[in-house]
Structure formats: C-alpha cells, structure tokens
Design a protein around this motif. Structure first.
Motif, mmCIF file in Angstrom:
data_model
loop_
_atom_site.group_PDB
_atom_site.id
_atom_site.type_symbol
_atom_site.label_atom_id
_atom_site.label_comp_id
_atom_site.label_asym_id
_atom_site.label_seq_id
_atom_site.Cartn_x
_atom_site.Cartn_y
_atom_site.Cartn_z
ATOM 1 N N LEU A 23 9.163 -1.953 19.241
ATOM 2 C CA LEU A 23 9.882 -2.921 18.412
ATOM 3 C C LEU A 23 11.351 -2.555 18.206
ATOM 4 C CD1 LEU A 23 7.082 -3.153 15.698
ATOM 5 C CD2 LEU A 23 7.427 -4.754 17.585
ATOM 6 N N CYS A 24 11.855 -1.648 19.010
ATOM 7 C CA CYS A 24 13.225 -1.156 18.857
ATOM 8 C C CYS A 24 14.222 -2.307 18.709
ATOM 9 C CB CYS A 24 13.574 -0.315 20.079
ATOM 10 S SG CYS A 24 15.264 0.260 20.137
ATOM 11 N N GLY A 25 15.040 -2.228 17.668
ATOM 12 C CA GLY A 25 16.106 -3.209 17.478
ATOM 13 C C GLY A 25 15.658 -4.551 16.935
ATOM 14 N N GLU A 26 14.390 -4.697 16.562
ATOM 15 C CA GLU A 26 13.873 -5.998 16.150
ATOM 16 C C GLU A 26 13.990 -6.250 14.646
ATOM 17 O OE1 GLU A 26 10.150 -7.123 18.039
ATOM 18 O OE2 GLU A 26 10.699 -6.020 19.853
ATOM 19 N N GLN A 27 14.992 -5.666 14.024
ATOM 20 C CA GLN A 27 15.390 -5.946 12.645
ATOM 21 C C GLN A 27 14.289 -5.648 11.625
ATOM 22 O OE1 GLN A 27 18.523 -9.377 12.454
ATOM 23 N NE2 GLN A 27 16.873 -10.115 13.772
ATOM 24 N N MET A 28 13.608 -4.507 11.820
ATOM 25 C CA MET A 28 12.584 -4.112 10.857
ATOM 26 C C MET A 28 12.509 -2.606 10.656
ATOM 27 S SD MET A 28 9.089 -4.864 13.067
ATOM 28 C CE MET A 28 9.562 -6.482 13.663
ATOM 29 N N ARG A 29 13.366 -1.831 11.331
ATOM 30 C CA ARG A 29 13.198 -0.385 11.288
ATOM 31 C C ARG A 29 13.439 0.196 9.912
ATOM 32 N NH1 ARG A 29 9.961 3.049 13.844
ATOM 33 N NH2 ARG A 29 10.812 5.171 13.933
ATOM 34 N N TRP A 30 14.466 -0.264 9.218
ATOM 35 C CA TRP A 30 14.726 0.261 7.871
ATOM 36 C C TRP A 30 13.521 -0.011 6.974
ATOM 37 C CZ3 TRP A 30 15.287 -1.575 2.840
ATOM 38 C CH2 TRP A 30 15.902 -0.695 1.928
ATOM 39 N N PHE A 31 12.928 -1.195 7.083
ATOM 40 C CA PHE A 31 11.733 -1.518 6.309
ATOM 41 C C PHE A 31 10.579 -0.572 6.670
ATOM 42 C CE2 PHE A 31 13.361 -6.128 6.470
ATOM 43 C CZ PHE A 31 14.027 -5.991 5.257
ATOM 44 N N ASP A 32 10.411 -0.293 7.967
ATOM 45 C CA ASP A 32 9.331 0.597 8.407
ATOM 46 C C ASP A 32 9.470 1.978 7.782
ATOM 47 O OD1 ASP A 32 8.361 -1.422 10.035
ATOM 48 O OD2 ASP A 32 9.180 -0.580 11.883
ATOM 49 N N LEU A 33 10.683 2.511 7.797
ATOM 50 C CA LEU A 33 10.895 3.865 7.291
ATOM 51 C C LEU A 33 10.732 3.929 5.777
ATOM 52 C CD1 LEU A 33 13.906 5.039 9.493
ATOM 53 C CD2 LEU A 33 11.458 5.434 9.843
ATOM 54 N N VAL A 34 11.154 2.893 5.074
ATOM 55 C CA VAL A 34 10.966 2.864 3.622
ATOM 56 C C VAL A 34 9.482 2.728 3.289
ATOM 57 C CG1 VAL A 34 11.415 1.554 1.519
ATOM 58 C CG2 VAL A 34 13.279 1.993 3.130
ATOM 59 N N ARG A 35 8.790 1.832 3.988
ATOM 60 C CA ARG A 35 7.362 1.594 3.708
ATOM 61 C C ARG A 35 6.543 2.867 3.856
ATOM 62 N NH1 ARG A 35 6.409 -1.403 7.755
ATOM 63 N NH2 ARG A 35 5.370 0.153 9.053
ATOM 64 N N ALA A 92 0.815 -1.217 0.000
ATOM 65 C CA ALA A 92 0.000 0.000 0.000
ATOM 66 C C ALA A 92 0.847 1.265 0.000
ATOM 67 C CB ALA A 92 -0.926 -0.002 1.216
ATOM 68 N N GLY A 93 2.070 1.178 0.518
ATOM 69 C CA GLY A 93 2.964 2.329 0.536
ATOM 70 C C GLY A 93 3.918 2.380 -0.631
#
Length: 558
Positions: free
Chosen positions: A498-510, A226-227
């Motif tokens: 979810l800090c540090g749970e290996q998804m932050r870069w994905f979150d910011l791109v999405r 969706a993003g």
C-alpha cells in the motif's frame, strides 16, 4: 457520476462552503441554504452530489497527502517540500496554524453538513420513492462515517454534528472520541443494510458507495478503535469477522477479487477493476481543474512523488515523466531495506520507476564531440543496489545507486502517473483508489493476529504475498509462517502493498508505532518527533472562531 452532476455540485459546494458546519464559523455568510432546498428530488440530489464531491477536496489534495504520506517510515521531505517540510520533519514551525491542518478540518465539516442535509430531509422529499430515499440516506451515512473517521484519526475528540446546520454559531464543544466511534459504527451498519453489494454491479456508477466499501470501512474502524484508548473487548473480533465475511462471501458473490497481477492494480484505466471497492472520481473538465498547477479539488498526486529527472543530462520535462514537484522522497529504509527481496517479489519493480529514457538531444553528454547516447536510449538508471565506481564510469548513461540518492533524485512512485492529462502541467484526471480488497486481507490479518489467532491470519497475508510473486516464481515461496508474523511484519507488508496510498501515518498511529518507526527509519524527522505528534493540532482558526462559551480545547502538547 462525475460528469452529469458537476455543475450542480460545484454550485452547491460554493454555497455550502460559506457556512460549512456550525463549528466552522463565518460571521458574514454570503448565502445560505434552507431546508426547503433539500425537499425536492433535485435539491436532495444536489446535496448528495456535494457530499460525494467533497472527497475531491480530500483525496488527491496536497493537504491530505501532506498529513498522511510524509513524516513516516515510508517518505521524508523532498527538495520541493516547502512549508510542508515543517510537518514532514515535525519541527517547531509545524503548528496549529499550518495550512493542511485547517484545510482538512474545514472540508470534512463542510461536507459532513452536506451529508446531514441529505440524511435529515431524504425521508421528507415528496415525489421520491421510499427505496430512493433509503438509498440516498445510506450513501450519505457512508460518506459521513468516512469524513468523521478521518477527523478522529487526525484530531482525536472532535465536535459531533449529527444534523444539518444552516446558521453559523460561535460556540462548540469536543465530543469524546468514544461517542464519535459509536456514531460512525451505527452509520456504517445502517448503510450496509441498504447499499448495493458491489461496484461491479452495472447499476452502480463509479465512485458510488456500496455494501462492500462500507464493510471494508467498518472493519477498519473496529481495527483502529481496538488500538486506541477507547478500545472495546470485541473490536478485533468484529474487525476480522466483517473483513473475512467480505473476502469469503460478499466479494466472490458479487464480482470482487484480488487481481492476479499486482502490477495491474494501479495501471492507468484500471481503477474500476474487481479489486477496487471505492474510488473518488476526478474530472477532465478544465473548468473544475487547475491548469498551470493545481487547486483544491484537483488530483495532484501525479506531481508529488516525482524527482527532478528533468534537470538531468539528456532529459527534459514531458507528459509521460510528469511534473516534478518533488514534495517527498522515499526513505532509504523503504527502497533499500524493505524491498530487498526482489527475486520473487515484484512489488518494488511495479511500484517504482527506476529508468528514464532520454528525450532531450541538446543536453546529452558528449565525448570528443560525440553524444554518449541518443534520444530514446537510457539516460538514467537506478539499479536499487550498490555498484562500484568503475561500473558507474563504464556506462554511457547515468547510474545512480542508493548511496547517491538525494532529496531531488530517487526512485519515483508510479501509482499516480497519468499520461492522459491534456498538458504536462495539468493535474490528474484519474480516479483515486481509496479502498481495495488487498487491504481488506491485511485488515483481517492484523485483527486476527492481534486477537491471538495467528494461524488463522496466515491465509490472508499469504494470499496478498502470493499475488506479489513473479510469474516465474512458485507463489508458495512467498508464504510466511506463524513464527515470523508480528505487528512489525504486518506493517512491513502494508508498506510493500500500500506504499504511498495515503494511509501510512494512520497505520503507524493505529499500531502505536509512529514514534518508534520514524525514529528508526526517517533520519530527517527522528530528532524532532514527540509524543504529541500522534495527533494533529486542532486548527487555530477553529479555536479562534469559538468566541462565546468555553474556548475550544487544543490537543495536549500543542
């Protein structure tokens, strides 16, 4: 699951990695597996074991950690970042030849091929019941969807291999991301119709695919599409419909629920709690782990977030404190701004280590020959707020306020600490929590908000926030109102939870926030990040391997 198949898994992995998928080339394959290998129950099980085992080369590896954690608003380069610091800072030395970029590509395609083998041959295995054939196929489809989802988030258009490849090839094309999304969604829909509902069922081994995990992943896939530039009109609706169905129906009917205490979520030994939807299993068998350091396939996350506490007065490295590889440090935004609310919200205190107890009498500071404190007393305290120089000087132990943090000394993320390792040098044997129900709530929140249903989003984000309240606080003080909700607020909440749970870069791109928030909150990377960094480069090894036909295209700007 992780013990009784490890020998078969390891053997198969070693064989499969010689040819991987048809797009990862090895022109001198040392061994090959034919279809006949998978046409027995034992061979098919070995293929499925390998498909699961491949996740150990992703989750817990330095490569995936490097691509998802550093260089965000949460974490920047630590003193031991090494060559990973190029990626964290987005400098010119980060390019298509960078090791993490090629490693994750290679491992994903290797184990996609394992999934393809199971899916292609499961229905042809004699002596295996129809139910067992369907179960193996559904598990492989969940795993394949997850591997492809990783690839398209990192690289954009990628090659779509939907059948088992036993021979190397010298040509490849990139499949439009819209088609890969459709493929992933179909795999997950197929898996949901077959998989057991919940990992809490006694018949489901730890780390096995379940309907709950597949629903969570499918909701996240729709949210991510969706993003993107290939978004579909119903993506947000599909995302929150699936997420809320999991939260309100599937989870409570099958023993899944948020834990009452946020601090229990990442407690050692609690990786199979009611909140956990899917884990990747690691092993205590030393033959398959690194010893003096770590190797691909290890869970090394226990090392990467730890500061140089062992170099401070009164301290030395020990098992409880961990091995201080210091790959990343938290940004000041994360520790000093985001977590300012600490009176009611326990997540800062339950996420970061801020006190170190002396364990080395030889280096305790002395005044007139008398030690300032004893072993077992506090040696380091990071209060998390500024204090006066006089206050610092008056303490027997070392007080380090935020203004004195450095890239080697800072609060330490505690989610991956492992005190059960055989030695302080060893990697972790803890399972890695990949998907958990709190994120499902946040997926529902984001999808509902983005679809304009702000009021409907509130119960989901408030459930997560209320759970974070100290027992002494009224949970309702944590509730947010509709007027405060925004995509930045949701991203902030994801960072707290979810800090540090290996998804932050994905979150910011999405959310199309990578450039904005890195420039705002990560001064180490702010000057270097560019539009091209919303995708990782296609590995140069992949481009070089396509020796016939059209050269494999690189992402724009790389």
């Amino acid at each position: 699951m992780k013990r009784n198949t490890i020998l078969k898994l390891s053997l198969l992995v070693m064989v499969l990695t010689h040819f991987g998928c048809k797009k990862i080339l090895d022109e001198r394959p040392k061994s090959q597996l034919t279809a006949a290998f998978f046409l027995t129950p034992q061979g098919l099980q070995s293929g499925l074991d390998a498909a699961y085992g491949g996740n150990r080369y992703i989750y817990g590896s330095e490569n995936f950690f490097t691509l998802t954690v550093g260089g965000t608003d949460e974490f920047t380069a630590g003193s031991d970042a090494g060559s990973n610091g190029d990626l964290f800072r987005y400098n010119s030395s980060f390019n298509s030849s960078s090791g993490p970029v090629s490693a994750i590509w290679r491992y994903c395609y290797t184990y996609i091929n394992s999934c393809n083998a199971v899916i292609d041959y499961a229905q042809k295995v004699s002596g295996l019941s129809v139910a067992a054939q369907s179960q193996a196929t559904a598990e492989a489809k969940f795993l394949r969807a997850n591997y492809y989802f990783m690839l398209i988030q990192l690289y954009g258009d990628v090659t779509l291999n939907d059948h088992y490849q036993s021979e190397p090839a010298t040509s490849a094309t990139r499949t439009p991301i819209a088609d890969v999304y459709k493929f992933i969604i179909q795999d997950l829909e197929d898996a949901i119709n077959v998989l057991p509902a919940s990992p809490k069922l006694s018949s489901v081994l730890p780390g096995k695919a379940t309907k709950a995990a597949a629903m969570h992943l499918l909701a996240k896939v729709y949210l991510t599409r969706a993003g993107s530039v290939v978004k579909q009109a119903e993506d947000y609706k599909n995302s929150y419909t699936i997420a809320t169905d999991l939260i309100n129906n599937v989870a409570p009917a099958n023993g899944l629920a948020l834990l009452q205490d946020f601090g229990s979520v990442y407690a050692e030994g609690n990786e199979a709690s009611s909140e956990v939807l899917w884990t990747v299993q690691h092993t205590s068998t030393l033959a398959y782990n690194g010893t003096t350091g770590y190797v691909d396939g290890d869970n090394a996350l226990c090392h990467f977030f730890i500061p140089k506490y062992d170099l401070q007065p009164g301290m030395q490295r020990d098992l409880a404190g961990g091995r201080s590889f210091t790959r990343v440090m938290p940004t000041h935004w994360l520790t000093d701004v985001l977590f300012q609310e600490r009176v009611n919200d326990k997540r800062y205190d339950k996420t970061f280590k801020t006190v170190w107890i002396s364990n080395n009498a030889a280096t305790i500071p002395k005044v007139s020959g008398v030690p300032k404190y004893a072993v077992g007393d506090t040696a380091i305290w990071m209060p998390g707020y500024e204090v006066s120089a006089a206050y610092v000087a008056a303490k027997r132990f070392q007080v380090i306020p935020p203004s004195k943090y450095s890239n080697s000394l800072f609060p330490s993320l505690t989610k991956y600490y492992d005190t059960k390792r055989a030695d302080r040098q060893f990697p972790s044997i803890r399972p890695i929590i990949v998907y958990r129900l709190a994120e499902t709530y946040l997926i529902a929140t984001e999808a509902l908000f983005m679809d304009g249903r702000v009021t409907d989003a509130l119960p989901y984000i408030n459930a997560v926030r209320e759970r974070a309240a100290y027992p002494s606080a009224n949970p309702k003080v944590m509730d947010v109102q509709a007027s405060s909700l925004s995509i930045d607020f949701i991203l902030d909440e994801r960072a707290k939870e979810l800090c540090g749970e290996q998804m932050r870069w994905f979150d910011l791109v999405r959310t199309n926030k990578l450039l904005e928030r890195v420039r705002l909150y990560n001064p180490d990377a702010a000057q270097n990040i560019q539009a091209k960094h919303v995708l990782r480069p296609i590995p140069q090894s992949q481009i070089d391997a396509t020796s016939t036909g059209v050269k494999y295209p690189q992402n724009t700007g790389w």
